[in-house]
Design a protein around this motif. Structure first.
Motif: not given
Ligand code: ADP
Length: 618
Positions: A494, A497-498, A522, A527, A540-542, A550-552, A554-555
């Motif tokens: 993440n 990626k971001y 990072d 967010i 859930h994705r922001a 992304g899949t939403g 990971g977290l």
């Molecule tokens: P994804 O596959 O979309 O990254 P995650 O479950 O890992 O799914 O994260 C959920 C959402 O949290 C992401 O879609 C993103 O919007 C936000 N997010 C997670 N990590 C970060 C980060 N390091 N910086 C910015 N946004 C993040």
């Protein structure tokens, strides 16, 4: 007439014992003798002689000191007797000390209530020879001596005197003791209820042991009242209460229990009836058995007791409790009965619901796992075909080859996303249904994180991002390697990626007071506040990550891994500046680090910048 100046004509006995002067001294020189007497004795003599001036017979109780120095209570009687035209004075003294001497013995007698302290003693003639202060107070006299020497009759009205003479004293002669209630008469003539005990003394004396019956009556009434309250309370509670002595019939069954079991309730003041039905009924055999157990072991028993009556069914929770007396003797067994019909029904329903939920959960897990695996097979064959197609691209004319390559690139991206989705769904599904069982291995933390970073460097080679790692040396922690790896990779991926190119992602492993932890920080997009609360929910994705694959999931995976290890996860973030995720675990670790080594690990193409990160970037 001054008797002290007259000649003493006859003295019998031993006056020295009572008055401290010999017979000879008395006879020879009465006046001098009187003068030399101790104060007590002189007062006694003068008192008697004083009264003889107005009456011919005097009986008086006095205190006098004998030759041996002992102060005695004497009953003195003096009488004027006319003989041959001459008036003679005849006097006698009788020690009453025997009454005092018998007091301790009297107090010990069973038939005298020792709790009541008012005591009097009469001699064979019914004259009061001892009267204590409590008894005086009971009859309204200031001093006990006011009564000594008087007949007991002055203490009672005529009816009571009659009762004592005709019932109490004859009863006393027959049985040695008598007890009853009658009216006493106070000094001022007022009457009161007296609880009187009489006990015979050797030599026909009587011990009179009195107490105000009204006080006893109040105490008894209070007791009856509180007992009535107690029974009323037991009848008012919605618990069945049954009490019986060990080995005996039920003495008390409250209304609730009587209604449930169709019994006549047992009044504790009446002979038991309803309880008997209960003992004889074979349905209650288990009660009887458990009651016997409680009586023999002194331990409480609780059991459920299903019961049917008149087409109605109950489940009762029966509690058999031993009741002990103050001396520790197990005296009664008390049975408390609670209607738990509804409660048990709800418990059964809750159990069934929990079982069904578990079954559904299990079905869901199996379903997701099956579907994901089913996806994998066609996915692999599409990937295979994709590979073959990309090999054939070289055989096409240049123009066609270019557009085909573009299409294949898009297909490859979609395949990668789909594969990641399937993998993450499978992993999350596994995590959702796993709980720590086996003890987790001790892992060298520095080695673990260094290898992970190395692996990641390969996969992010195309991006110019500096991955920085700060590690303390020499420490191990226990965790599930595969799960921790998944959490770490998701966080770092993440971060990468971001973030924009040419920024840093900093990983710091640390020891904290609760155990150990690691953070991934990072300098990326951050967010939005609106998304922060739902960040760990699956899918859930922001709102600010459109265009980034992304899949939403990971977290959600990271969160499950943290839960699995009993750890905690927190994050700080600022839009356009970056985010930092901190995971803390309380796993046992060893040994304590003695120094902190910083080993920067770089993505390929990154500029080498050995920076130790000790603070979050914002
Ligand atoms: P994804 O596959 O979309 O990254 P995650 O479950 O890992 O799914 O994260 C959920 C959402 O949290 C992401 O879609 C993103 O919007 C936000 N997010 C997670 N990590 C970060 C980060 N390091 N910086 C910015 N946004 C993040």
């Amino acid at each position: 007439m001054d008797w002290a100046r007259r000649k003493i004509v006859y003295v019998s006995g031993s006056p020295e014992k009572f008055f401290g002067v010999s017979r000879e001294e008395f006879c020879k020189e009465p006046t001098a003798c009187l003068r030399s007497m101790p104060d007590y004795n002189r007062a006694a003599m003068l008192g008697v002689s004083q009264e003889l001036k107005t009456q011919r017979r005097v009986i008086k109780v006095v205190r006098a000191q004998g030759q041996d120095g002992v102060l005695r209570t004497l009953r003195c009687s003096a009488q004027l007797v006319d003989i041959d035209g001459r008036t003679l004075l005849c006097g006698s003294a009788l020690s009453l000390d025997h009454a005092e001497a018998v007091m301790p013995a009297i107090a010990r007698r069973r038939d005298i209530d020792t709790a009541r302290e008012a005591l009097a003693v009469t001699d064979a003639e019914g004259i009061l020879t001892y009267f204590n202060q409590e008894q005086a107070a009971l009859f309204g006299y200031d001093h006990a001596t006011e009564l000594v020497g008087q007949s007991w009759r002055i203490l009672y009205p005529p009816d009571a005197v009659h009762l004592i003479e005709t019932v109490a004293i004859p009863g006393l002669s027959a049985r040695g003791a008598w007890r009853g209630r009658l009216m006493g008469k106070r000094r001022d003539g007022s009457l009161f209820d007296e609880e009187l005990s009489l006990s015979r003394l050797p030599g026909d004396g009587i011990v009179w042991n009195g107490g105000s019956a009204s006080e006893e009556k109040t105490a008894a009434e209070r007791l009856i009242h509180s007992e009535a309250l107690f029974w009323a309370l037991l009848n008012a509670v919605d618990t069945g209460v049954l009490i019986r002595p060990v080995g005996g019939a039920y003495e008390f069954v409250n209304t609730v229990a009587a209604n449930w079991f169709g019994l006549d309730s047992v009044d504790p003041t009446q002979p038991a009836t309803g309880g008997k039905q209960l003992i004889d009924d074979p349905i209650f055999a288990s009660w009887e058995e458990s009651g016997r157990k409680v009586a023999s072991t002194g331990e409480r028993l609780i059991f459920d007791f299903p019961f049917k009556r008149g087409g109605k069914e109950w489940i009762f929770e029966v509690q058999k409790t031993p009741l002990f007396l103050i001396n520790g003797e197990l005296s009664h067994v008390c049975t408390l009965v609670r209607d738990v019909t509804q409660q048990r029904l709800l418990e059964r329903q809750a159990e069934a619901t929990a079982r069904r939920t578990m079954e559904y959960g299990e079905m869901q897990r199996e379903f997701i796992s099956m579907v994901s695996h089913e996806f994998r097979t066609p996915l692999t064959s599409i990937q295979g075909t994709h590979y073959l197609l990309s090999k054939k691209v070289g055989q096409l004319p240049v123009e066609q080859a270019n557009s085909m390559e573009k299409l294949l690139g898009l297909q490859n991206e979609a395949l990668k996303n789909l594969k990641e989705l399937v993998d993450q769904v499978l992993l999350l599904n596994r995590l959702e249904h796993s709980a720590p069982g086996e003890p987790m291995p001790q892992v060298g933390v520095a080695d673990f994180f260094s290898k992970l970073i190395d692996g990641l460097n390969v996969s992010v080679a195309h991006k110019r991002i500096l991955l920085e790692l700060a590690l303390p040396e020499n420490f191990t922690a226990s965790f599930d390697v595969a799960k921790m790896r998944a959490a770490f990779e998701n966080l770092v991926s993440n971060g990468l990626k971001y973030s924009a190119d040419d920024t840093k992602v900093r990983v710091k492993v640390m020891l904290v007071p609760q155990g150990w932890g690691f953070s991934v920080a990072d300098c990326g997009r951050g967010i939005p506040e609106a998304d922060q609360a739902k960040l760990f929910q699956p899918f859930h994705r922001a709102g600010n990550v459109q265009g980034v694959a992304g899949t939403g999931l990971g977290l959600a995976i990271v969160r499950r891994v943290v839960d699995y290890h009993g750890g905690s996860i927190t994050f700080t973030t600022a839009l356009g500046k970056g985010s930092e995720f901190l995971l803390v675990f309380s796993s046992p670790q060893s040994p304590e680090p003695d120094s902190v080594a910083i080993s920067p690990v770089l993505g390929s193409g990154a500029i080498k910048l050995p920076i130790a990160m000790t603070r979050p970037p914002f």
